[in-house]
Design a protein around this motif. Sequence first.
Motif, PDB file in Angstrom:
ATOM      1  N   ARG A 167       0.815  -1.346   0.456  1.00 33.18           N
ATOM      2  CA  ARG A 167      -0.438  -0.534  -0.175  1.00 33.18           C
ATOM      3  C   ARG A 167       0.618   1.191   0.170  1.00 33.18           C
ATOM      4  N   LYS A 168       2.207   0.899   0.334  1.00 33.68           N
ATOM      5  CA  LYS A 168       2.972   2.419   0.761  1.00 33.68           C
ATOM      6  C   LYS A 168       4.351   2.386  -0.367  1.00 33.68           C
ATOM      7  N   MET A 169       3.842   1.437  -1.053  1.00 31.89           N
ATOM      8  CA  MET A 169       5.046   1.082  -2.301  1.00 31.89           C
ATOM      9  C   MET A 169       4.408   1.801  -3.895  1.00 31.89           C
ATOM     10  N   PRO A 170       5.016   2.658  -4.950  1.00 30.25           N
ATOM     11  CA  PRO A 170       4.932   3.158  -6.116  1.00 30.25           C
ATOM     12  C   PRO A 170       4.625   2.006  -7.411  1.00 30.25           C
ATOM     13  N   LEU A 171       3.949   2.119  -7.196  1.00 29.69           N
ATOM     14  CA  LEU A 171       3.395   0.060  -8.542  1.00 29.69           C
ATOM     15  C   LEU A 171       2.929   0.707  -9.480  1.00 29.69           C
ATOM     16  N   GLU A 197      10.848  -7.498  -1.071  1.00 28.00           N
ATOM     17  CA  GLU A 197      12.409  -7.796  -2.246  1.00 28.00           C
ATOM     18  C   GLU A 197      11.809  -7.233  -3.669  1.00 28.00           C
ATOM     19  N   ALA A 198      10.516  -6.989  -3.992  1.00 24.86           N
ATOM     20  CA  ALA A 198      10.486  -6.262  -5.011  1.00 24.86           C
ATOM     21  C   ALA A 198      10.809  -5.009  -5.671  1.00 24.86           C
ATOM     22  N   GLY A 199      10.826  -4.769  -3.832  1.00 29.13           N
ATOM     23  CA  GLY A 199      10.913  -3.380  -3.910  1.00 29.13           C
ATOM     24  C   GLY A 199      12.943  -3.191  -3.928  1.00 29.13           C
ATOM     25  N   MET A 200      13.364  -4.257  -3.576  1.00 28.86           N
ATOM     26  CA  MET A 200      14.698  -3.556  -3.583  1.00 28.86           C
ATOM     27  C   MET A 200      15.227  -4.039  -4.758  1.00 28.86           C
ATOM     28  N   ASN A 201      14.290  -4.721  -5.629  1.00 26.80           N
ATOM     29  CA  ASN A 201      15.194  -5.280  -7.053  1.00 26.80           C
ATOM     30  C   ASN A 201      14.760  -3.606  -7.850  1.00 26.80           C
ATOM     31  N   ILE A 203      15.303  -0.401  -6.587  1.00 26.07           N
ATOM     32  CA  ILE A 203      15.831   0.152  -5.609  1.00 26.07           C
ATOM     33  C   ILE A 203      17.761  -0.710  -6.418  1.00 26.07           C
ATOM     34  N   ARG A 204      17.820  -1.413  -6.851  1.00 23.08           N
ATOM     35  CA  ARG A 204      19.151  -2.056  -7.481  1.00 23.08           C
ATOM     36  C   ARG A 204      18.770  -1.855  -9.275  1.00 23.08           C
ATOM     37  N   SER A 205      17.786  -1.294  -9.255  1.00 23.25           N
ATOM     38  CA  SER A 205      17.850  -1.300 -11.202  1.00 23.25           C
ATOM     39  C   SER A 205      17.573  -0.100 -11.368  1.00 23.25           C
ATOM     40  N   ASN A 206      17.706   1.234  -9.869  1.00 22.56           N
ATOM     41  CA  ASN A 206      17.645   2.663 -10.020  1.00 22.56           C
ATOM     42  C   ASN A 206      16.468   2.738 -10.503  1.00 22.56           C
ATOM     43  N   ARG A 207      15.259   2.840 -10.467  1.00 27.45           N
ATOM     44  CA  ARG A 207      13.638   2.988 -10.568  1.00 27.45           C
ATOM     45  C   ARG A 207      13.031   3.290 -10.068  1.00 27.45           C
ATOM     46  N   ARG A 208      11.972   4.242  -9.570  1.00 25.94           N
ATOM     47  CA  ARG A 208      11.039   4.529  -8.481  1.00 25.94           C
ATOM     48  C   ARG A 208      10.125   4.112  -8.466  1.00 25.94           C
ATOM     49  N   VAL A 209       9.270   3.494  -8.987  1.00 30.70           N
ATOM     50  CA  VAL A 209       8.334   2.074  -9.339  1.00 30.70           C
ATOM     51  C   VAL A 209       9.174   1.181  -9.256  1.00 30.70           C
ATOM     52  N   VAL A 210       7.965   0.353  -8.591  1.00 33.43           N
ATOM     53  CA  VAL A 210       7.591  -1.289  -8.818  1.00 33.43           C
ATOM     54  C   VAL A 210       7.170  -1.756  -9.751  1.00 33.43           C
ATOM     55  N   VAL A 211       7.216  -2.835 -10.866  1.00 36.64           N
ATOM     56  CA  VAL A 211       6.980  -3.069 -12.139  1.00 36.64           C
ATOM     57  C   VAL A 211       6.567  -4.637 -11.431  1.00 36.64           C
ATOM     58  N   GLU A 212       5.682  -5.226 -11.899  1.00 31.83           N
ATOM     59  CA  GLU A 212       5.269  -6.639 -11.595  1.00 31.83           C
ATOM     60  C   GLU A 212       6.200  -7.399 -11.695  1.00 31.83           C
ATOM     61  N   SER A 213       7.033  -7.849 -12.853  1.00 30.02           N
ATOM     62  CA  SER A 213       8.168  -8.436 -13.006  1.00 30.02           C
ATOM     63  C   SER A 213       9.211  -8.667 -11.558  1.00 30.02           C
ATOM     64  N   ASP A 214       9.021  -7.632 -10.523  1.00 28.06           N
ATOM     65  CA  ASP A 214       9.922  -7.580  -9.340  1.00 28.06           C
ATOM     66  C   ASP A 214       9.458  -8.797  -8.630  1.00 28.06           C
ATOM     67  N   PHE A 215       7.861  -8.864  -8.334  1.00 30.10           N
ATOM     68  CA  PHE A 215       7.505  -9.350  -7.701  1.00 30.10           C
ATOM     69  C   PHE A 215       7.869 -10.716  -8.703  1.00 30.10           C
TER      70      PHE A 215
END
Length: 237
Positions: A167-171, A197-201, A203-215
């Motif tokens: 709920r607090k993640m930028p999806l 771990e999806a959020g960490m993915n 961050i490691r990819s230098n993205r400000r949003v989390v995409v579905e593939s991160d999960f």
Amino acid sequence: SYSVTGVQTCALPISPNGVLLEGPPGTGKTLLARAVANATKATFIRLVGSELIQKYIGEGARLVRELFALAREKAPVVLFIDEIDAVASKRTQDSQVSDREVQRTLMQLLAEMDGFNPLDKVKIIAATNRPDILDPAILRPGRFDRIITVGLPDAKGRSDIFKIHTRKMPLERVNIERVASRWDNLSGADIKSICTEAGMNAIRSNRRVVVESDFYTAYDKFIKKGRESSPAAPVYS
């Protein structure tokens, strides 16, 4: 519902003395006990069963007596014993000295739960993921009157848990229902790990949003890899 009712209506003679929560690891048994204590405004005392296993003879039984004395003093109390199988496993005849000390601790626990001193407004909630090894004496009526199975969440439950942890993640372009329905046999703890771990993915990819593939990457890295490398776990029934 029995556990909540039992704690909220301590004055009623029909309220159970104890509730045992059984189920696989990570399904929220501890969280459920905390929610009961919070909903009833009761003092919450938590300990792990292994903390009652002491080196010296009589120490474990003394800790049990002091624990219940504190609970009666602070009543109303929800006393939560996590991993109770550590101290309440089945007794055997051919036991070692250390095993006999565990048995003494168990007997003191049994005596405190339904002995001469009434529990009054002290309600006990215990949790285990190994109900098959518990001593029958602790499961009899008057001790743990209610046994509640806390199982793995279904598809809707998984979706709700995913929504809580994201709920607090930028999806971006993430279909939570699709992600939740992709895997079975996930506990709440597994889902939290995947979301972290999806959020960490991202961050490691230098993205400000989390995409579905991160999960999906998170699942393959932690859950799938861990299950493939570990020996087959016994099926919980």
